[in-house]
Scaffold this motif. Sequence first.
Motif, short mmCIF file in Angstrom:
data_model
loop_
_atom_site.label_atom_id
_atom_site.label_comp_id
_atom_site.label_asym_id
_atom_site.label_seq_id
_atom_site.Cartn_x
_atom_site.Cartn_y
_atom_site.Cartn_z
N ARG A 39 5.07 13.03 1.53
CA ARG A 39 4.54 13.43 2.84
C ARG A 39 3.47 12.46 3.33
O ARG A 39 3.40 12.16 4.52
CB ARG A 39 3.98 14.85 2.75
N ARG A 40 2.67 11.98 2.41
CA ARG A 40 1.65 11.01 2.81
C ARG A 40 2.30 9.68 3.21
O ARG A 40 1.86 9.02 4.15
CB ARG A 40 0.65 10.80 1.67
N ARG A 41 3.36 9.29 2.49
CA ARG A 41 4.06 8.04 2.86
C ARG A 41 4.63 8.16 4.26
O ARG A 41 4.54 7.22 5.07
CB ARG A 41 5.17 7.74 1.85
N VAL A 42 5.25 9.30 4.56
CA VAL A 42 5.83 9.50 5.89
C VAL A 42 4.74 9.47 6.96
O VAL A 42 4.93 8.90 8.05
CB VAL A 42 6.61 10.83 5.94
N GLU B 88 0.83 -1.20 0.00
CA GLU B 88 0.00 0.00 0.00
C GLU B 88 0.87 1.26 0.00
O GLU B 88 0.57 2.23 -0.70
CB GLU B 88 -0.92 0.00 1.23
N VAL B 89 1.94 1.26 0.77
CA VAL B 89 2.82 2.42 0.85
C VAL B 89 3.51 2.66 -0.49
O VAL B 89 3.68 3.81 -0.92
CB VAL B 89 3.86 2.23 1.97
N LEU B 90 3.91 1.60 -1.18
CA LEU B 90 4.61 1.75 -2.46
C LEU B 90 3.73 2.40 -3.52
O LEU B 90 4.25 3.00 -4.47
CB LEU B 90 5.08 0.38 -2.96
N VAL C 283 11.25 4.69 0.34
CA VAL C 283 10.50 4.25 1.52
C VAL C 283 11.47 3.87 2.64
O VAL C 283 11.23 4.15 3.82
CB VAL C 283 9.57 3.08 1.17
N HIS C 284 12.58 3.22 2.28
CA HIS C 284 13.58 2.82 3.26
C HIS C 284 14.13 4.05 3.99
O HIS C 284 14.22 4.08 5.23
CB HIS C 284 14.72 2.06 2.57
N GLU C 285 14.51 5.07 3.23
CA GLU C 285 15.05 6.29 3.85
C GLU C 285 13.99 6.97 4.73
O GLU C 285 14.31 7.47 5.82
CB GLU C 285 15.53 7.24 2.76
N GLU C 286 12.77 7.01 4.24
CA GLU C 286 11.70 7.65 5.02
C GLU C 286 11.42 6.90 6.31
O GLU C 286 11.20 7.51 7.37
CB GLU C 286 10.44 7.75 4.15
N ALA C 287 11.44 5.56 6.25
CA ALA C 287 11.21 4.76 7.46
C ALA C 287 12.35 4.95 8.46
O ALA C 287 12.11 5.04 9.68
CB ALA C 287 11.07 3.29 7.09
#
Length: 386
Positions: free
Chosen positions: A288-291, A280-282, A371-375
């Motif tokens: 900003r929404r992913r974060v 879903e995140v991908l 996504v990895h960096e944001e997580a």
Amino acid sequence: IATSVHGCQQVAAIVQQRLHRDQWRTARQRHNMACCAQSKPDAQHKMDPAAIRENVDRAAAMLGQMLEGIMRDMFVDQATAFVTQDQPELAQSQAIRNAVVQRIEFLDANFLASLNVYIKVTRQRKEVGLQELLEALQQEVLRQVALRLPPAARAMDVAMQHVKKDARLTVLRAVMYGDQPAGTPSEAGVLGIDSWQEIQMKLEPDALMSTVGQLIEDMEDQQVVADRRLLSRMVLVREELRWLEAERNYFQPESSSDEVSAMRFARKNVPQRCVAFLKEVLLVNDPRRRVALLTKALEEDWEGAAPQQKPQQSLAEGEERPSDCVRPGRFMATLHALETQLKQSVEHGVGLPLERDPQQGERVLKRLGDVHEEAMAVLDRLQSAV
């Protein structure tokens, strides 16, 4: 010394009452949670009030003996120095260390709980001298316990004391490679160690990864995560270990090994709910929404992160279903496993989607990296929160 002894006696009654009250409340809460979680509660799960009181009394008595021993040793040393007109030989830190070492085999979680309550009471009463003594005692107990841990666990204990990434990496490099940065020996004290030799263990990455992985798994298998801040930091340490191993493999290709085994999943153990959430995140294009989604899922057990999945293993009658919520360790391990698998697919051009559109794999890898960096940024905020 006399003031400290008098202050200790003053707070003793308050501490005893609060210990009984707090630990009884905690025991009852745990008992109620266990009864609610199981359809057929067993008699062995019932808490015995007499046993609770016995544990509290034993811990408080041990703490009292240690404080009396510390005060007695310091009083004798100072009295002797006064009579002989010499300088006292016994520092407070050494007196505390002697008291802890003599009783370390008899200390348990009840003792630390008692000590924590003593510190809380003295802080509320603004007994600064006694508070500092108790905090020094607490630190020495934790230090002696850490010295008795296996090398890998001891290394993780030192690394996880630090909020800043650079300090953790310095410790991990010393542990893995025996590196010591240029500078004065006093820098070792800043990292919470007496000397660099204390952590120059040259341990294998697999041993470190397995240790921190087991700690993460133990925390995340519980129905309630006791400390999200600590969990987030442990996950960051695991990611930093993986980064250091990749760095070594890049600069020393001859030492390159297969992917660290602790990061792999057996097929039956893949956290399916994390996989569903990651998919879903991908699909979200707005960073900003992913974060926001990652923050919501990693800072709490968010039931809306992904639909509940069917248990991958059958449960025995009366067995409690383990939590399958999206949690930091599971999510980051799932993300890393997917990255590794996709990189291999892109390199070899296997998989029907890649055969139809070779660029699709690169696009998905780029999104996975984002996504990895944001997580990692979300976890860093969680572990450094006050």
